[in-house]
Design a protein around this motif. Structure first.
Motif, PDB file in Angstrom:
ATOM      1  N   VAL A 103       0.970  -1.269  -0.055  1.00 30.53           N
ATOM      2  CA  VAL A 103      -0.039  -0.034   0.011  1.00 30.53           C
ATOM      3  C   VAL A 103       0.668   1.043  -0.070  1.00 30.53           C
ATOM      4  O   VAL A 103       1.886   1.402   0.801  1.00 30.53           O
ATOM      5  CB  VAL A 103      -0.885  -0.035   1.220  1.00 30.53           C
TER       6      VAL A 103
ATOM      7  N   TYR B  81      -2.206   7.122   1.266  1.00 26.94           N
ATOM      8  CA  TYR B  81      -3.413   6.764   2.159  1.00 26.94           C
ATOM      9  C   TYR B  81      -3.427   7.914   3.283  1.00 26.94           C
ATOM     10  O   TYR B  81      -4.624   8.339   3.307  1.00 26.94           O
ATOM     11  CB  TYR B  81      -2.933   5.475   2.908  1.00 26.94           C
TER      12      TYR B  81
ATOM     13  N   THR C 288      -5.072  11.051   1.557  1.00 28.89           N
ATOM     14  CA  THR C 288      -6.333  11.005   0.755  1.00 28.89           C
ATOM     15  C   THR C 288      -7.196   9.975   1.741  1.00 28.89           C
ATOM     16  O   THR C 288      -8.372  10.127   1.586  1.00 28.89           O
ATOM     17  CB  THR C 288      -6.190  10.270  -0.541  1.00 28.89           C
ATOM     18  N   GLY C 289      -6.778   9.112   2.540  1.00 27.50           N
ATOM     19  CA  GLY C 289      -7.624   8.313   3.329  1.00 27.50           C
ATOM     20  C   GLY C 289      -8.115   7.112   2.337  1.00 27.50           C
ATOM     21  O   GLY C 289      -8.835   6.327   2.621  1.00 27.50           O
ATOM     22  N   ARG C 290      -7.422   7.103   1.091  1.00 28.66           N
ATOM     23  CA  ARG C 290      -7.820   6.208   0.161  1.00 28.66           C
ATOM     24  C   ARG C 290      -6.533   4.801   0.097  1.00 28.66           C
ATOM     25  O   ARG C 290      -5.537   5.484   0.075  1.00 28.66           O
ATOM     26  CB  ARG C 290      -8.280   6.623  -1.109  1.00 28.66           C
ATOM     27  N   LEU C 291      -6.853   3.818  -0.372  1.00 22.53           N
ATOM     28  CA  LEU C 291      -6.035   2.987  -0.544  1.00 22.53           C
ATOM     29  C   LEU C 291      -5.335   2.937  -2.009  1.00 22.53           C
ATOM     30  O   LEU C 291      -6.545   2.638  -2.842  1.00 22.53           O
ATOM     31  CB  LEU C 291      -6.527   1.408  -0.098  1.00 22.53           C
TER      32      LEU C 291
ATOM     33  N   ILE D 203      -6.940  -4.849  -4.200  1.00 27.28           N
ATOM     34  CA  ILE D 203      -7.633  -4.442  -3.023  1.00 27.28           C
ATOM     35  C   ILE D 203      -8.976  -4.297  -3.037  1.00 27.28           C
ATOM     36  O   ILE D 203      -9.741  -3.514  -3.979  1.00 27.28           O
ATOM     37  CB  ILE D 203      -6.852  -3.349  -2.504  1.00 27.28           C
TER      38      ILE D 203
ATOM     39  N   PRO E 280      -5.635   8.853   8.171  1.00 27.45           N
ATOM     40  CA  PRO E 280      -4.995   7.398   8.547  1.00 27.45           C
ATOM     41  C   PRO E 280      -3.545   7.089   8.319  1.00 27.45           C
ATOM     42  O   PRO E 280      -3.013   7.963   7.604  1.00 27.45           O
ATOM     43  CB  PRO E 280      -5.869   6.610   7.667  1.00 27.45           C
TER      44      PRO E 280
ATOM     45  N   PHE F 135     -10.415  13.431   6.994  1.00 28.64           N
ATOM     46  CA  PHE F 135     -11.550  12.713   6.073  1.00 28.64           C
ATOM     47  C   PHE F 135     -12.484  12.143   6.938  1.00 28.64           C
ATOM     48  O   PHE F 135     -12.358  11.480   7.998  1.00 28.64           O
ATOM     49  CB  PHE F 135     -10.592  11.727   5.038  1.00 28.64           C
TER      50      PHE F 135
ATOM     51  N   ILE G  51     -12.727   6.980   5.145  1.00 27.12           N
ATOM     52  CA  ILE G  51     -11.587   6.484   4.734  1.00 27.12           C
ATOM     53  C   ILE G  51     -11.565   4.802   4.426  1.00 27.12           C
ATOM     54  O   ILE G  51     -12.576   4.304   4.729  1.00 27.12           O
ATOM     55  CB  ILE G  51     -10.531   6.507   5.805  1.00 27.12           C
ATOM     56  N   ASP G  52     -10.579   4.369   3.830  1.00 28.58           N
ATOM     57  CA  ASP G  52     -10.378   2.762   3.396  1.00 28.58           C
ATOM     58  C   ASP G  52      -9.590   2.635   4.801  1.00 28.58           C
ATOM     59  O   ASP G  52      -8.980   3.295   5.185  1.00 28.58           O
ATOM     60  CB  ASP G  52      -9.711   2.630   2.210  1.00 28.58           C
TER      61      ASP G  52
ATOM     62  N   PHE H  54     -10.031  -6.170   2.109  1.00 24.30           N
ATOM     63  CA  PHE H  54      -9.176  -7.266   2.003  1.00 24.30           C
ATOM     64  C   PHE H  54      -7.550  -6.665   1.696  1.00 24.30           C
ATOM     65  O   PHE H  54      -7.692  -5.758   0.927  1.00 24.30           O
ATOM     66  CB  PHE H  54      -9.730  -8.363   1.144  1.00 24.30           C
ATOM     67  N   ALA H  55      -6.743  -7.273   2.216  1.00 26.56           N
ATOM     68  CA  ALA H  55      -5.480  -6.876   1.757  1.00 26.56           C
ATOM     69  C   ALA H  55      -5.356  -7.080   0.236  1.00 26.56           C
ATOM     70  O   ALA H  55      -4.491  -6.062  -0.384  1.00 26.56           O
ATOM     71  CB  ALA H  55      -4.200  -7.631   2.458  1.00 26.56           C
ATOM     72  N   ALA H  56      -5.652  -8.158  -0.160  1.00 22.45           N
ATOM     73  CA  ALA H  56      -5.575  -8.641  -1.490  1.00 22.45           C
ATOM     74  C   ALA H  56      -6.528  -9.607  -1.919  1.00 22.45           C
ATOM     75  O   ALA H  56      -6.877 -10.228  -1.214  1.00 22.45           O
ATOM     76  CB  ALA H  56      -4.242  -8.852  -2.019  1.00 22.45           C
TER      77      ALA H  56
END
Lengths: 140, 425
Positions: free
Chosen positions: A37, A42, A45-48, A138, B287, B301, B304-305, B420-422
């Motif tokens: 990641v 992250y 933006t808080g996004r992965l 993901i 995060p 935010f 978030i993810d 999920f991680a992946a």
């Protein structure tokens, strides 16, 4: 004729098994790479999303490791080096190798591995190139 | 140059004059200072002005000083005006002083005296028209003390319940006669008492030496119109100095008192109603997948993810959707400035291992990070993934333009999409 049918059954079975092993190898390599990641992105933006260069290197590294474990795979390093690996962060998108729709950031990989037939060589069909592709994203 | 006794005729005239003057001086010596009459008129005023008028009168004064042997002076002088044609001093008094016993001049000039030499060393430059010595005595002298009292209230229109400053200042003007024979002066006067009637039933009195100004703080507690009044009681002395023909002074001192007062209309209005609307805020988080927030900066935010099973550190930020509003009489008059003081995680305990996560229900400082973990992915409801909702109470402090500080506990939440991680495709 019976011998030919037997040779066909044996070599095709072997081919399918090899293809399945290769699929596992590529699949697990992309799954591993899909955990890389981009932590900076992250936090911003808080996004992965995936760290593209790291994920590609990880995929190639684990692809090499996985291929080395396969007995019938010649020259794993060359195959891993030649593998097509793409990290897709802009989604939705299509997997460049399978055409599969991607909704989340993903690692896409494709390898080409020559497969040598044992019995069909008697009738002049000595080997084929196996192309195996996989992606991991993901995903919730 | 004139010298005394130069001709027999002059000597005769002088002898007659001296004889008359001796008679007057005799009566003059009996001058009683009480023959001077001092009158003081104190006029108090209630419209901001008052005055004290003092006058001394003595009609018994005579001049010039008596001559002859009957009075105390062993000398006699003869004053003769002499023109000298000078621009600065057109003429002078040439004064010839004689020993009364021998009539010998005692101020004769030396033989080599410079010019102009009028036969005396005593010369006085007088004014171009007259000298005081040459004037007859005035029958009376007066002094006048004018007092003006000004009242001010700041602010002119106050707010009920808020302090006002009521000030009074007493100014004065003094004129007094000081001449050779009669002096009239007003001296050592002072305000002995101040009274401030604020017009709402409250009265403040200050006694003693306060000075000619006073300033008091007063609060009108009810809206309305008021007539404030300031009163100063002034006391002092008028002193007359009466000089007899020999120059002896007789002092006549009399006290006086006067009251000066003034008023001023003021009003107090109803205190405006002030209301403070709390800000509209929400929590924002930044995060981080490490155990610290890494000095997170920027805005947070609201959604978030998060990676399933990953310990996630969240820096807490205050998102101001709309600042608090200060309203005066229902009209918005300014916005506040809000800041996060603390926060509290509500809801269930997270999946963070071994007490490493933030404990719900505990108030944390604003700078503290939230530590959470989710071991289960988003729940699927009707084929749609449903985010986690993390409830948080925000403790917010808002400072409004008038200095008022409001403290608020505001419920908020942020949502988390757990991945999920992946996943292999």
């Amino acid at each position: 004729m019976l011998i030919l049918v037997f040779a066909l059954a044996v070599d095709i079975g072997s081919l399918q098994m090899q293809k399945l092993r290769l699929r596992y190898a590529v699949d697990l390599a992309t799954v591993t790479a899909a955990t890389d990641v981009d932590t900076g992105y992250y936090s911003r933006t808080g996004r992965l999303q995936l760290e593209a260069s790291t994920a590609a290197a990880t995929a190639r590294e684990y692809l090499l490791r996985n291929l080395r474990g396969l007995a019938d795979t010649p020259n794993p390093a060359a195959i891993a080096d030649a593998a097509d690996i793409t990290v897709v962060n802009r989604v939705p998108a299509l997997d460049p190798y399978t055409g599969m729709r991607l909704d989340r950031p993903a690692v896409c990989a494709r390898i080409r591995v020559p497969h040598r037939f044992d019995l069909l060589g008697w009738i002049g069909l000595r080997s084929v190139d196996l192309t195996v592709a996989a992606n991991s994203e993901i995903r919730s | 140059m004139k010298t005394p006794g130069t001709t027999p005729k002059a000597m005769l005239a002088m002898a007659i004059s001296l004889a008359l003057l001796v008679g007057t001086a005799t009566s003059g010596q009996t001058l009683d200072a009480t023959s001077a009459v001092v009158t003081i008129t104190s006029v108090s005023g209630y419209a901001g002005h008052a005055f004290v008028y003092a006058q001394v009168s003595d009609s018994s004064l005579v001049y010039p000083a008596p001559t002859g042997t009957g009075h105390q002076s062993p000398f006699v002088a003869d004053w003769v005006p002499q023109p000298i044609a000078s621009a600065a001093c057109p003429w002078v008094w040439a004064v010839y002083v004689f020993d009364r016993a021998t009539m010998t001049q005692i101020n004769a000039p030396p033989p080599n005296a410079p010019s102009p030499n009028f036969g005396t060393t005593t010369m006085i430059c007088a004014g171009p028209s007259s000298t005081p010595v040459d004037q007859p005595p005035m029958a009376d002298a007066a002094a006048r003390l004018d007092l003006d009292l000004r009242l001010s209230i700041d602010p002119a229109v106050s707010t009920a319940g808020s302090p006002s400053v009521v000030s009074a200042v007493l100014s004065s003007a003094l004129t007094q006669d000081l001449d050779l024979y009669l002096n009239m002066a007003i001296e050592d006067w002072a305000v002995t008492s101040w009274t401030l009637d604020f017009g709402d039933g409250q009265v403040a009195t200050r006694n003693g030496s306060i000075g000619t100004a006073i300033s008091l703080t007063h609060t009108y507690f009810a809206a309305g119109r008021y007539d404030a009044r300031a009163t100063a009681e002034v006391s002092g002395h008028a002193q007359a100095a009466v000089y007899d023909r020999y120059g002896n002074v007789h002092l006549i001192r009399q006290p006086f008192s006067v009251v000066v007062s003034n008023d001023l209309a003021t009003s107090a209005r109803t205190r405006p109603s002030r209301t403070y609307l709390p800000p509209q805020v929400a929590i924002g988080v930044i995060p981080n997948l490490s155990s610290s927030n890494g000095g997170a900066s920027g805005v947070g935010f609201r959604q978030i993810d998060a990676l399933r099973g990953a310990f996630t550190t969240l820096a807490v930020r205050l998102l101001v959707l709309h600042e608090g509003v200060m309203r005066i009489d229902g009209v918005a008059r300014g916005l506040g400035q809000s800041r996060l003081i603390a926060w509290r995680l509500d809801g269930a305990i997270s999946d963070a291992p071994g007490g490493s996560g933030t404990v719900p229900g505990t108030i944390q400082a604003a700078s503290e990070s939230m530590r959470l973990q989710w071991n289960s992915p988003d729940q699927i409801v009707s084929t749609h993934a449903q985010d986690y909702l993390v409830p948080v109470t925000l403790y917010v402090e808002t400072r409004f333009p008038d200095g008022h500080i409001g403290s608020y506990a505001i419920r908020s939440s942020f949502s988390v999409s757990v991945n999920f991680a992946a996943q292999s495709g």
